[in-house]
Motif scaffolding. Structure first.
Motif, PDB file in Angstrom:
ATOM      1  N   THR A 111     -15.201 -30.053  23.959  1.00  0.00           N
ATOM      2  CA  THR A 111     -15.447 -31.489  23.208  1.00  0.00           C
ATOM      3  C   THR A 111     -16.888 -31.886  23.485  1.00  0.00           C
ATOM      4  N   GLY A 112     -17.412 -31.352  24.770  1.00  0.00           N
ATOM      5  CA  GLY A 112     -18.743 -31.795  25.256  1.00  0.00           C
ATOM      6  C   GLY A 112     -19.731 -31.061  24.180  1.00  0.00           C
ATOM      7  N   VAL A 113     -19.295 -29.985  23.672  1.00  0.00           N
ATOM      8  CA  VAL A 113     -20.482 -29.309  22.738  1.00  0.00           C
ATOM      9  C   VAL A 113     -20.332 -29.899  21.302  1.00  0.00           C
ATOM     10  N   THR A 114     -19.136 -30.245  20.779  1.00  0.00           N
ATOM     11  CA  THR A 114     -18.801 -30.819  19.493  1.00  0.00           C
ATOM     12  C   THR A 114     -19.625 -31.955  19.371  1.00  0.00           C
ATOM     13  N   THR A 115     -19.194 -32.761  20.600  1.00  0.00           N
ATOM     14  CA  THR A 115     -19.875 -34.275  20.464  1.00  0.00           C
ATOM     15  C   THR A 115     -21.495 -34.463  20.516  1.00  0.00           C
ATOM     16  N   ALA A 116     -21.944 -33.294  21.499  1.00  0.00           N
ATOM     17  CA  ALA A 116     -23.536 -33.366  21.607  1.00  0.00           C
ATOM     18  C   ALA A 116     -23.955 -32.909  20.241  1.00  0.00           C
ATOM     19  N   THR A 117     -23.380 -31.894  19.607  1.00  0.00           N
ATOM     20  CA  THR A 117     -23.906 -31.733  18.275  1.00  0.00           C
ATOM     21  C   THR A 117     -23.805 -32.888  17.254  1.00  0.00           C
ATOM     22  N   GLU A 118     -22.610 -33.556  17.289  1.00  0.00           N
ATOM     23  CA  GLU A 118     -22.619 -34.792  16.428  1.00  0.00           C
ATOM     24  C   GLU A 118     -23.817 -35.737  16.741  1.00  0.00           C
ATOM     25  N   VAL A 119     -23.864 -36.116  18.185  1.00  0.00           N
ATOM     26  CA  VAL A 119     -24.929 -36.991  18.427  1.00  0.00           C
ATOM     27  C   VAL A 119     -26.384 -36.681  18.047  1.00  0.00           C
ATOM     28  N   LEU A 120     -26.495 -35.475  18.363  1.00  0.00           N
ATOM     29  CA  LEU A 120     -28.078 -34.868  17.973  1.00  0.00           C
ATOM     30  C   LEU A 120     -28.261 -34.986  16.404  1.00  0.00           C
ATOM     31  N   GLY A 121     -27.077 -34.800  15.723  1.00  0.00           N
ATOM     32  CA  GLY A 121     -27.309 -34.975  14.336  1.00  0.00           C
ATOM     33  C   GLY A 121     -27.468 -36.500  13.973  1.00  0.00           C
ATOM     34  N   LEU A 122     -27.100 -37.544  14.675  1.00  0.00           N
ATOM     35  CA  LEU A 122     -27.513 -38.808  14.482  1.00  0.00           C
ATOM     36  C   LEU A 122     -29.005 -39.165  14.853  1.00  0.00           C
ATOM     37  N   PRO A 162     -33.377 -38.579  15.608  1.00  0.00           N
ATOM     38  CA  PRO A 162     -34.442 -37.481  14.672  1.00  0.00           C
ATOM     39  C   PRO A 162     -34.737 -36.384  15.588  1.00  0.00           C
ATOM     40  N   ALA A 163     -34.653 -35.299  15.044  1.00  0.00           N
ATOM     41  CA  ALA A 163     -34.745 -34.024  15.459  1.00  0.00           C
ATOM     42  C   ALA A 163     -36.222 -33.916  15.692  1.00  0.00           C
ATOM     43  N   ARG A 164     -36.840 -34.473  17.075  1.00  0.00           N
ATOM     44  CA  ARG A 164     -38.279 -34.167  17.499  1.00  0.00           C
ATOM     45  C   ARG A 164     -38.157 -33.810  19.152  1.00  0.00           C
ATOM     46  N   GLY A 165     -39.118 -32.909  19.217  1.00  0.00           N
ATOM     47  CA  GLY A 165     -39.395 -32.504  20.565  1.00  0.00           C
ATOM     48  C   GLY A 165     -37.992 -31.768  21.100  1.00  0.00           C
ATOM     49  N   PRO A 166     -37.881 -32.339  22.475  1.00  0.00           N
ATOM     50  CA  PRO A 166     -36.572 -31.525  23.184  1.00  0.00           C
ATOM     51  C   PRO A 166     -35.350 -31.563  22.251  1.00  0.00           C
ATOM     52  N   ARG A 197     -35.003 -31.224  19.178  1.00  0.00           N
ATOM     53  CA  ARG A 197     -34.995 -30.156  18.203  1.00  0.00           C
ATOM     54  C   ARG A 197     -34.513 -28.753  18.864  1.00  0.00           C
ATOM     55  N   SER A 198     -34.896 -28.604  19.950  1.00  0.00           N
ATOM     56  CA  SER A 198     -34.679 -27.219  20.702  1.00  0.00           C
ATOM     57  C   SER A 198     -33.342 -27.280  21.067  1.00  0.00           C
ATOM     58  N   LEU A 199     -32.652 -28.533  21.719  1.00  0.00           N
ATOM     59  CA  LEU A 199     -31.389 -28.436  22.176  1.00  0.00           C
ATOM     60  C   LEU A 199     -30.483 -28.152  20.835  1.00  0.00           C
ATOM     61  N   SER A 200     -30.672 -28.751  19.643  1.00  0.00           N
ATOM     62  CA  SER A 200     -30.272 -28.541  18.389  1.00  0.00           C
ATOM     63  C   SER A 200     -30.195 -27.065  18.270  1.00  0.00           C
ATOM     64  N   ARG A 201     -31.070 -26.495  18.205  1.00  0.00           N
ATOM     65  CA  ARG A 201     -31.298 -25.183  17.680  1.00  0.00           C
ATOM     66  C   ARG A 201     -30.317 -24.311  19.010  1.00  0.00           C
ATOM     67  N   VAL A 202     -30.305 -24.684  20.086  1.00  0.00           N
ATOM     68  CA  VAL A 202     -29.335 -23.758  21.175  1.00  0.00           C
ATOM     69  C   VAL A 202     -28.001 -24.293  20.837  1.00  0.00           C
ATOM     70  N   LEU A 203     -27.440 -25.352  20.589  1.00  0.00           N
ATOM     71  CA  LEU A 203     -26.118 -25.678  20.257  1.00  0.00           C
ATOM     72  C   LEU A 203     -25.738 -25.206  18.881  1.00  0.00           C
ATOM     73  N   ALA A 204     -26.515 -25.137  17.921  1.00  0.00           N
ATOM     74  CA  ALA A 204     -26.072 -24.716  16.476  1.00  0.00           C
ATOM     75  C   ALA A 204     -25.252 -23.381  16.454  1.00  0.00           C
TER      76      ALA A 204
END
Length: 379
Positions: free
Chosen positions: A164-175, A177-181, A183-190
């Motif tokens: 749940t932590g992974v899916t929620t983090a993915t959802e929150v990052l999608g809300l 703006p993909a900037r700086g850290p 964006r890197s975290l989004s690439r790791v979780l994708a």
């Protein structure tokens, strides 16, 4: 010469030989009378006779253990009821988010993922609060004991929280703006987002159902004797609560799957509770459910389930009806957990339910001709 009421329990004396023939005939006649009397009186039925001394006390009518409960009730309060309630919502929300992700329902996916994260956090907090110290929860993670529902449930809760932590983090990052850290975290979780979605759904069903196994594994009469019906009650209750919460959070256009799940859960819980009450009535231990401490709570839960289910059928075009129905269903689920917990604890506090089951099992074994043991506690 003294007499006592217990003199009747003494075995008959053997007649002495006499020299005269008439004395012999008299002794034989007296012995015959004693034998006939002994045939009517059997030491096994506590009426003397034979060559053995009969017990001089009547059969004991066991009803308690020195005035105390035979089974020690669990020291639970409403923190455990809250743990069962929010844990059920968390489990089924994990299934909803997977279905929403598969069908492209982004709004329902987001709401169900956020709900799952919030409720699994509240579930863990309620469990730790009941344990008293956080390290006790961590101590349960040191080993895996498959025969312990608590041990297995702790690992199910922990595994579900990780997915749940992974899916929620993915959802929150999608809300955000993909900037700086970020964006890197989004690439790791994708790469792990899809496996986490599936893992959360697979762990959701056990999370919603294991708490019923946890209660049934105790010696509390109502819980233990309901072990075949209680999982269906809890899963149905979790489904109607999760559907009701999503009806509160999600617009009508996107809440169709949640409404259908809520209706399915309401029907499942009503049928399962009816069968549970009927089973306990056959065992003559249904008073805690029908007239005990938790009976009023369970009746109110049933009424809210019926009202919420009827409102759900009409909520497809009315946002107000959806809000009212969702709140009624969620409240009904919470009251069901409270009522079941109260009824189980009450059945352990009153010795009559434990003793009644043991006596009935003993009589059933005797009716089948099993008289060479006294096993009465095995269900």
């Amino acid at each position: 010469m003294t007499t006592s009421p217990f003199d009747n329990f003494r075995p008959p004396e053997t007649a002495r030989r006499r020299r005269r023939a008439s004395g012999v005939r008299g002794a034989v006649s007296g012995a015959a009378k004693d034998v006939a009397k002994g045939a009517r009186r059997n030491w096994m039925n506590r009426e003397g006779g034979g060559q053995r001394e009969a017990p001089a006390v009547p059969d004991a009518e066991f009803s308690s253990y020195y005035g105390q409960p035979v089974v020690k009730p669990v020291p639970w309060d409403h923190k455990i009821s809250a743990y069962l309630f929010v844990g059920g919502i968390a489990g089924v929300s994990g299934i909803i988010q997977a279905g929403a992700a598969a069908t492209g329902n982004a709004v329902l996916q987001r709401n169900s993922r956020l709900t799952a994260m919030a409720t699994v956090g509240l579930s863990g907090a309620a469990l730790v609060a009941d344990l008293g110290r956080p390290e006790r929860f961590l101590n349960m993670l040191r080993t895996v004991k498959l025969t312990s529902p608590m041990s297995v449930g702790t690992w199910i809760l922990s595994g579900y929280a990780a997915f749940t932590g992974v899916t929620t983090a993915t959802e929150v990052l999608g809300l955000l703006p993909a900037r700086g850290p970020l964006r890197s975290l989004s690439r790791v979780l994708a790469p792990v987002a899809a496996p986490a979605t599936v893992g959360q759904a697979l762990m959701g069903a056990p999370l919603a159902a294991y708490s019923a196994v946890l209660l049934s594994d105790t010696a509390h009469p109502v819980w233990h004797e309901s072990r075949r019906q209680l999982p269906f009650v809890f899963v149905g209750s979790a489904a109607l609560a999760s559907g009701g919460v999503q009806m509160l959070l999600t617009p009508l256009a996107h809440a169709g799957p949640a409404r259908r799940l809520a209706l399915l859960g309401a029907g499942t819980e009503l049928v399962a509770m009816h069968r549970l009450e009927g089973h306990l009535a056959q065992l003559r231990i249904d008073e805690p459910i029908t007239s005990g401490t938790g009976a009023g709570t369970l009746r109110l839960a049933r009424a809210l389930t019926l009202a919420g289910g009827a409102g759900t059928l009409l909520s497809g075009r009315s946002r107000l009806a959806a809000l009212a129905s969702g709140a009624a269903l969620a409240t009904a689920s919470a009251l069901t957990r409270v009522g079941v917990v109260e009824a189980g604890i009450e059945s352990a506090k009153d010795p009559q339910y434990t003793v009644r089951l043991q006596k009935d099992r003993l009589e059933e074994r005797r009716s089948r001709g099993v008289v060479d043991d006294s096993i009465v506690t095995v269900g």
